[in-house]
Design a protein around this motif. Structure first.
Motif, PDB file in Angstrom:
ATOM      1  N   ASP A 220      43.563  31.672  42.347  1.00 32.77           N
ATOM      2  CA  ASP A 220      43.298  31.884  40.925  1.00 32.77           C
ATOM      3  C   ASP A 220      44.603  31.942  40.134  1.00 32.77           C
ATOM      4  OD1 ASP A 220      40.562  31.896  41.162  1.00 32.77           O
ATOM      5  OD2 ASP A 220      40.381  34.067  41.289  1.00 32.77           O
ATOM      6  N   ASN A 223      45.958  28.384  39.824  1.00 34.60           N
ATOM      7  CA  ASN A 223      45.190  27.595  38.859  1.00 34.60           C
ATOM      8  C   ASN A 223      45.516  27.992  37.418  1.00 34.60           C
ATOM      9  OD1 ASN A 223      43.876  26.071  40.826  1.00 34.60           O
ATOM     10  ND2 ASN A 223      42.182  27.527  41.002  1.00 34.60           N
ATOM     11  N   LYS A 234      41.217  37.058  33.143  1.00 36.42           N
ATOM     12  CA  LYS A 234      40.495  36.300  34.167  1.00 36.42           C
ATOM     13  C   LYS A 234      40.096  37.258  35.285  1.00 36.42           C
ATOM     14  CE  LYS A 234      39.428  33.070  37.287  1.00 36.42           C
ATOM     15  NZ  LYS A 234      38.173  32.296  37.230  1.00 36.42           N
ATOM     16  N   SER A 236      38.753  37.625  39.110  1.00 37.69           N
ATOM     17  CA  SER A 236      38.663  36.852  40.347  1.00 37.69           C
ATOM     18  C   SER A 236      37.298  37.036  40.997  1.00 37.69           C
ATOM     19  CB  SER A 236      39.749  37.293  41.335  1.00 37.69           C
ATOM     20  OG  SER A 236      40.996  36.770  40.997  1.00 37.69           O
TER      21      SER A 236
END
Length: 265
Positions: A220, A223, A234, A236
């Motif tokens: 993650d 990315n 974000k 996970s």
């Protein structure tokens, strides 16, 4: 000659940080790890420093920035956890926790921002879902991670004009040695809370060791670094993302009720 992307990882000696170093090296990045012990991933440059010593951390980042063509990314993975009731928590312990989890990240950001202002860059602060959903008797960890998430949001607004993109990454329980490094207060220190603290620590440890792989969290992170428009926050894992969304929809007391039951055995 192609110029490699350069990343500074804080806390890359183990767990999520180590897997992040490995992912970056395999992706062709130049990686400098800053931690108290070396990262064992081949080709990683190691700088030994304690994030609690803000001046030393800043000096190491500055020195790294001056010898690199560019700094494209800062990933802050350092963390400390302690299981203790609020009533009996020692000031030296909770101040140390905030120094590692929050103020170390702040110092790292302050040191790296000048090197990113010209060409932009990405900053990822590894927080925790525990910063939004409290961990019973791990209140200081949860509080520090909540503060880290807000720092990322504030930094996103401030640094956007310089093309410096900031993300708070929130893993849930993750299978790392972090579980076994948690400072747990003894029964003498926790007193009337002793049994409840023991149950909460056992439940949290079990959740972490049955949780997601640090490799997935590192993916993650990678990315996010490759994204032209990375998210500000974000989470996970699909399950963790769903849990967070639901917690924002249902009443706060309902969330706390289920959270409380999760850590009581």
């Amino acid at each position: 000659m192609d110029i490699k992307n350069t990343a500074i990882v804080i806390g890359g000696s183990s767990g999520i940080g180590c897997e992040t170093c490995s992912k970056l090296i395999n992706g062709g990045w130049n990686v400098t790890n800053i931690s108290r012990t070396k990262c064992k991933v081949a080709k990683v440059d190691n700088e030994i420093a304690d994030v609690v010593s803000g001046s030393t951390l800043s000096d190491v980042i500055t020195r790294t920035g001056e010898k690199c063509v560019n700094i494209d990314a800062l990933i802050y993975c350092a963390g400390f956890s302690m299981a203790a009731p609020i009533e009996y928590a020692k000031e030296s312990d909770y101040r140390y926790l905030f120094d590692v989890n929050f103020f170390g990240a702040l110092k790292a950001m302050q040191a790296v921002i000048p090197f990113m202002k010209s060409n932009g860059g990405k900053i990822i602060l590894v927080g925790s879902l525990g910063g939004e959903l409290p961990l019973l008797f791990d209140s200081f960890y949860s509080s520090s991670k909540a503060a880290l998430e807000m720092l990322a949001k504030e930094a996103y607004l401030e640094l956007k004009p310089y093309n410096i993109k900031v993300t708070a990454l929130l893993p849930g329980g993750t299978r790392t040695e972090f579980t076994f490094k948690r400072k747990v207060y003894s029964s003498d220190e926790t007193k009337t809370y002793s049994q409840k603290v023991g149950s909460a620590v056992s439940a949290l440890s079990d959740m972490e060791q049955r949780g997601m792989s640090p490799v997935k969290v590192a993916e993650d992170i990678y990315n996010i670094l490759l994204s032209d428009k990375p998210p500000v926050v974000k989470v996970s894992g699909f399950k963790n993302s769903t849990y967070r969304i639901i917690s924002h929809i249902i009443p706060e007391k309902v969330t706390l009720y289920f959270d409380d039951r999760m850590y009581r055995q």
